[in-house]
Motif scaffolding. Structure first.
Motif, short mmCIF file in Angstrom:
data_model
loop_
_atom_site.label_atom_id
_atom_site.label_comp_id
_atom_site.label_asym_id
_atom_site.label_seq_id
_atom_site.Cartn_x
_atom_site.Cartn_y
_atom_site.Cartn_z
N TRP A 58 -4.17 7.83 16.56
CA TRP A 58 -4.26 8.92 15.43
C TRP A 58 -5.64 8.85 14.70
CZ3 TRP A 58 0.15 5.28 12.78
CH2 TRP A 58 1.08 5.60 13.50
N LEU A 59 -6.53 7.80 14.89
CA LEU A 59 -8.06 8.01 14.14
C LEU A 59 -8.60 8.86 15.14
CD1 LEU A 59 -8.53 4.07 13.79
CD2 LEU A 59 -9.12 6.03 12.18
N LYS A 110 -8.15 12.87 10.03
CA LYS A 110 -9.39 12.38 9.68
C LYS A 110 -9.45 12.02 8.10
CE LYS A 110 -12.31 12.58 13.30
NZ LYS A 110 -11.38 12.11 14.06
N TYR A 111 -8.83 12.76 7.19
CA TYR A 111 -8.65 12.61 6.00
C TYR A 111 -8.13 11.09 5.39
CZ TYR A 111 -3.68 13.50 5.64
OH TYR A 111 -2.34 13.23 5.71
N ALA A 137 -7.55 2.49 9.36
CA ALA A 137 -8.43 1.48 9.61
C ALA A 137 -7.88 0.24 8.84
CB ALA A 137 -9.93 1.60 9.40
N HIS A 138 -7.85 0.43 7.62
CA HIS A 138 -7.28 -0.60 6.55
C HIS A 138 -5.94 -1.11 7.13
CE1 HIS A 138 -4.99 -2.15 3.07
NE2 HIS A 138 -3.88 -1.29 3.44
N THR A 139 -5.10 -0.37 7.63
CA THR A 139 -3.81 -0.72 8.34
C THR A 139 -3.92 -1.64 9.61
OG1 THR A 139 -2.65 1.24 7.48
CG2 THR A 139 -1.33 -0.13 8.93
N GLY A 140 -5.03 -1.25 10.34
CA GLY A 140 -5.42 -1.79 11.77
C GLY A 140 -5.98 -3.38 11.24
N GLY A 172 2.13 7.74 10.45
CA GLY A 172 2.10 8.56 11.47
C GLY A 172 3.47 8.64 12.28
N GLN A 173 3.27 9.40 13.42
CA GLN A 173 4.73 9.25 14.29
C GLN A 173 4.48 8.76 15.85
OE1 GLN A 173 7.68 9.72 13.39
NE2 GLN A 173 7.18 10.52 11.38
#
Length: 511
Positions: free
Chosen positions: A297-298, A304-305, A311-314, A393-394
């Motif tokens: 997704w990144l 992008k928004y 990144a926080h979730t990662g 995301g999916q």
């Protein structure tokens, strides 16, 4: 051999043509019909993309807006071949790809504006294809939700499609709340603009609330030979008026549904789940699949928004790799009012659930995309709560891992025509905690195969949701044999298509 035509906006038997449970039904029911030796053809819009690499079959010429339209019929290779099942798409430049699952448009200024246009073109092209004999001699036409009901309007009123009267028409309601309401006149996306030659029977076509509008969901209910809700309890719900948020029922169409019921045309038959040829997920891959999905997704321009949030979730997930939580609650759903109204309206209730989880070293994982307000709400909650992981995301791999590795599946839907997620979770032996409504009432038995909450008022429902969550965790903490029994009972439950399609043949198809 009987010959069926399924007409729908979604079909998960072909790649990239699913937004929700309707896609599963349109994939599975034709397969089950084919096992009985009958023939099924499924047709959906191409959305300007599904006809690529497909086989051209024929041009379709028809009249719309007083002009000749030329659409194209293509045959598409399915994900899996079945005898006597064929899949088609109809392409026309104005049948555009949408933003929601690349299928539906969201027109907040004028609801259903773009979708009305594309489904009018699609339905007229289908009517012309039937008339041309492109699908052979048909016995049953099975339509799904408002996107396909214009076929009934054309058969009933359009001078060019009187021949369509010969076969039996069945109409399935997957979500009564989405009705396809548009003006009769004075708008580009209006019935009068697209069919100037058709005299409009306002009494049969109009919306009960907006007398200057057509209601395409109502058209399906009023004109089909048989009308079908996707669970018995949802049928009972829709016969009563809605009183939101306590109760979501007939959504202004209860009188039409009562009439269909009195005429013996309304049936509640439970959707089923697939128990064979299931994608096998590998145990122990949950965190790895989350990280893989986040990296993908990144790299996606359209996301992008929310790169900071991904990144926080990662970062959050990486902590759990070495320090695995003891208990996982999960939800997989489109982020809409239907699915998460209780959480968004009562953030403090959601926070109590997270706090209770924290005490047993548990986490809540939610996967989904949808309404921007709901996405914002859950992103905010994820920043605030360490044990809430929101994967915005999916990803099929991640969804499979979640169904496999969760301890408790949470489905607090405001209303639920049938629901498939609870069946998929139970298939893996995971108890579900559900709002006792619609199809959830028909599939989850409290304290036997899962847990449930309900209540007369909104406040009581919220109180009972927190209480039921606490009860589920107490069983897991203090009564492992009982938890094991609930898990085993859930895993043994079978909601099979052969049983449901038997009922289709008896009640809907009359074959």
């Amino acid at each position: 051999m009987n010959n069926f035509l399924f007409v729908s906006a979604e079909n998960d038997a072909i790649p990239d043509c699913k937004a929700g449970g309707m896609g599963d039904v349109v994939r599975d029911v034709p397969r089950e019909i084919s096992k009985r030796g009958d023939k099924v053809q499924v047709v959906v819009p191409s959305y300007s993309r599904l006809h690529h690499n497909a086989t051209f079959r024929t041009n379709i010429n028809f009249l719309l807006r007083g002009q000749t339209y030329i659409a194209e019929l293509y045959e598409v290779a399915p994900k899996k071949e079945f005898n006597n099942v064929s899949h088609y798409v109809i392409h026309h430049p104005e049948i555009e790809e949408g933003g929601i699952a690349h299928i539906y448009h969201d027109d907040p200024e004028e609801p259903f504006y773009t979708d009305f246009i594309k489904y009018m073109i699609f339905c007229t092209a289908v009517a012309e294809s039937i008339k041309m004999g492109a699908f052979g001699q048909l016995d049953v036409v099975h339509m799904h939700d408002w996107h396909s009901s214009a076929l009934l309007f054309l058969k009933e009123y359009h001078p060019s499609y009187k021949d369509l009267i010969k076969m039996r028409y069945v109409y399935s309601i997957h979500n009564l709340a989405i009705q396809g309401i548009r003006p009769f006149y004075d708008n580009y996306a209006s019935v009068g603009n697209w069919f100037p030659e058709v005299p409009l029977d306002f009494k049969v076509l109009q919306d009960p609330r907006y007398k200057d509008c057509i209601n395409l969901m109502a058209v399906g209910i009023r004109l089909a030979d048989a009308v079908h809700t996707v669970s018995p309890s949802y049928k009972e719900d829709v016969l009563l008026p809605s009183a939101r948020p306590e109760f979501v029922g007939g959504e202004s169409l209860e009188i039409d549904l009562q009439q269909a019921d009195n005429e013996g045309r309304l049936f509640g038959i439970l959707n089923a789940s697939n128990y064979g040829n299931v994608r096998e997920a590998e145990k122990g891959q949950l965190y790895r699949n989350t990280v893989k999905a986040l990296f993908r997704w990144l790299q996606d321009e359209s996301k992008k928004y929310k790169a900071d949030f991904l990144a926080h979730t990662g970062e959050k997930i990486m902590e759990f790799v070495g320090n695995r939580p003891k208990f996982i609650v999960s939800s997989v759903a489109r982020l809409t009012e239907q699915k998460f109204y209780f959480f968004k309206r009562s953030p403090e209730a959601f926070e109590k659930i997270l706090e209770r989880l924290r005490k047993i070293d548990g986490i809540f994982i939610l996967l989904g995309t949808g309404d921007p307000d709901y996405e914002d709400f859950f992103r905010e909650m994820s920043y605030k709560h360490k044990n809430f992981v929101f994967t915005n995301g999916q990803s099929e791999d991640l969804i499979d891992s979640m169904y496999l590795e969760t301890n408790l599946y949470f489905m607090p839907s405001l209303f639920e025509p049938c629901g498939i997620s609870q069946m998929l979770a139970m298939r893996n032996g995971n108890p579900c905690l559900v709002h006792h409504t619609g199809g959830l009432k028909d599939t989850v038995e409290p304290m036997k195969t899962g847990f449930a909450f309900d209540g007369k008022t909104y406040d009581i429902k919220i109180k009972n949701m927190i209480k039921s969550f606490d009860e589920a965790l107490k069983v897991w903490e203090n009564d492992k044999p009982k938890w094991k029994r609930i898990q085993n009972n859930a895993k043994k439950m079978r909601f099979t298509w052969d049983k449901s399609v038997d009922e289709y043949y008896r009640s809907l198809y009359l074959l």
